[in-house]
Design an enzyme around this catalytic site. Sequence first.
Site, PDB file in Angstrom:
ATOM      1  N   ASN A  12       0.867  -1.181   0.000  1.00  0.00           N
ATOM      2  CA  ASN A  12       0.000   0.000   0.000  1.00  0.00           C
ATOM      3  C   ASN A  12       0.906   1.232   0.000  1.00  0.00           C
ATOM      4  O   ASN A  12       1.508   1.547   1.022  1.00  0.00           O
ATOM      5  CB  ASN A  12      -0.890  -0.056   1.250  1.00  0.00           C
ATOM      6  N   LYS A  14       0.022   4.212  -0.166  1.00  0.00           N
ATOM      7  CA  LYS A  14      -0.646   5.361   0.479  1.00  0.00           C
ATOM      8  C   LYS A  14      -0.484   6.612  -0.398  1.00  0.00           C
ATOM      9  O   LYS A  14      -0.423   6.470  -1.621  1.00  0.00           O
ATOM     10  CB  LYS A  14      -0.113   5.571   1.902  1.00  0.00           C
ATOM     11  N   HIS A  98      -9.407   1.233   5.323  1.00  0.00           N
ATOM     12  CA  HIS A  98      -8.102   1.390   5.974  1.00  0.00           C
ATOM     13  C   HIS A  98      -8.284   2.333   7.171  1.00  0.00           C
ATOM     14  O   HIS A  98      -9.063   3.286   7.106  1.00  0.00           O
ATOM     15  CB  HIS A  98      -7.075   1.954   4.983  1.00  0.00           C
ATOM     16  N   GLU A 100      -6.603   4.686   8.185  1.00  0.00           N
ATOM     17  CA  GLU A 100      -6.348   6.093   7.865  1.00  0.00           C
ATOM     18  C   GLU A 100      -7.584   6.736   7.231  1.00  0.00           C
ATOM     19  O   GLU A 100      -7.858   7.914   7.433  1.00  0.00           O
ATOM     20  CB  GLU A 100      -5.112   6.203   6.958  1.00  0.00           C
ATOM     21  N   GLU A 168      -4.956  -4.917  10.725  1.00  0.00           N
ATOM     22  CA  GLU A 168      -3.926  -3.891  10.907  1.00  0.00           C
ATOM     23  C   GLU A 168      -4.161  -3.164  12.231  1.00  0.00           C
ATOM     24  O   GLU A 168      -4.983  -2.235  12.290  1.00  0.00           O
ATOM     25  CB  GLU A 168      -3.987  -2.882   9.758  1.00  0.00           C
ATOM     26  N   GLY A 174       3.125   2.121  10.801  1.00  0.00           N
ATOM     27  CA  GLY A 174       4.125   3.172  10.667  1.00  0.00           C
ATOM     28  C   GLY A 174       4.904   3.472  11.931  1.00  0.00           C
ATOM     29  O   GLY A 174       5.573   4.494  12.026  1.00  0.00           O
ATOM     30  N   SER A 214       3.864  -2.280  10.209  1.00  0.00           N
ATOM     31  CA  SER A 214       5.316  -2.382  10.405  1.00  0.00           C
ATOM     32  C   SER A 214       5.904  -3.718   9.969  1.00  0.00           C
ATOM     33  O   SER A 214       6.825  -4.240  10.609  1.00  0.00           O
ATOM     34  CB  SER A 214       5.683  -2.075  11.860  1.00  0.00           C
ATOM     35  N   GLY A 235       2.987  -1.149   4.200  1.00  0.00           N
ATOM     36  CA  GLY A 235       3.027   0.269   3.874  1.00  0.00           C
ATOM     37  C   GLY A 235       4.433   0.700   3.491  1.00  0.00           C
ATOM     38  O   GLY A 235       4.908   0.429   2.379  1.00  0.00           O
ATOM     39  N   GLY A 236       5.126   1.336   4.429  1.00  0.00           N
ATOM     40  CA  GLY A 236       6.438   1.936   4.157  1.00  0.00           C
ATOM     41  C   GLY A 236       7.418   1.037   3.414  1.00  0.00           C
ATOM     42  O   GLY A 236       8.097   1.485   2.477  1.00  0.00           O
TER      43      GLY A 236
HETATM   44  P1  13P Z   1       3.362   0.278   7.554  1.00  0.00           P
HETATM   45  O1  13P Z   1       3.818  -1.002   6.909  1.00  0.00           O
HETATM   46  O2  13P Z   1       4.061   1.488   7.035  1.00  0.00           O
HETATM   47  O3  13P Z   1       3.325   0.167   9.037  1.00  0.00           O
HETATM   48  O4  13P Z   1       1.807   0.496   7.094  1.00  0.00           O
HETATM   49  C1  13P Z   1       0.921  -0.545   7.205  1.00  0.00           C
HETATM   50  C2  13P Z   1      -0.325  -0.179   6.490  1.00  0.00           C
HETATM   51  O5  13P Z   1      -1.050   0.684   6.924  1.00  0.00           O
HETATM   52  C3  13P Z   1      -0.629  -0.888   5.244  1.00  0.00           C
HETATM   53  O6  13P Z   1      -1.916  -0.626   4.813  1.00  0.00           O
END
Ligand code: 13P
Length: 252
Positions: A12, A14, A98, A100, A168, A174, A214, A235-236
């Site tokens: 993702n 983002k 999600h 967020e 999640e 993050g 993470s 994510g990251g």
């Molecule tokens: P991170 O892997 O950056 O923690 O993000 C997870 C996420 O929100 C994937 O949708």
Amino acid sequence: MAKPPRPLIAGNWKMNGLSASLNEARLLAGMLKGVKLVCEVMICPPATLIGPVRKLVKSAKIKVGGQDCHQKESGAHTGDISAEMLKDAGASAVIVGHSERRADHGETDAVVRAKARAAMRAGIVAIICVGETLEQRKAGQTLAVVSAQLQGSVPEGATAAGVVVAYEPVWAIGTGLTPTAAEVGDVHAHIRRELGKLMGKPEARKTRILYGGSVKPGNAAELMAVPDVNGALVGGASLKAADFIGIIKAYS
Ligand code: 13P
């Protein structure tokens, strides 16, 4: 025992990614071309890059997904994108609910369910996200929160082919923090039991339940080995091909 479903590693991106980031998709495709993958691999770039990413990764059998969709097919909804539009641009899945989006846009379970239904209508996979906040975990409410989110957001008629669930924990996104393998296993087993009530046990057994929060090359193998974990939503660490491949390798 039925065979576990084919795992999925989805990245993702983002709100990250300009045309220069296409190079990471190109690099990943180069690394995976011709490789027989145990897991399915997907990139969910911002909507602006779905078409170009799809073009670059198609030959490496990498899938592409959106990060959100509107519940309607079309209409007067300035700035929104429908599931049909995502599919038309080359997406075969869309992330819905999600944390967020739940936090930034006040999306309720009912909205998330309508979006998941829209994905089913369009014929793309709905990746439905659930997860507790730190306060909820500290209060011992994790399983209750996840149950309520699933009951509110998984549409009637959902199938293993049409729906993926991503667990999640909000506090793990993050932050570099993750639950222990045992904690992840407890929640995933609970999610599968809840899905059994909502979809029927045979479909629930085949439904992929991803862990997200993470996930890095250094912890992916341990997390992916947990029973009832069928992949990751990353994510990251999905932004750089070199990191993302390290996670994909957890399944090779
Ligand atoms: P991170 O892997 O950056 O923690 O993000 C997870 C996420 O929100 C994937 O949708």
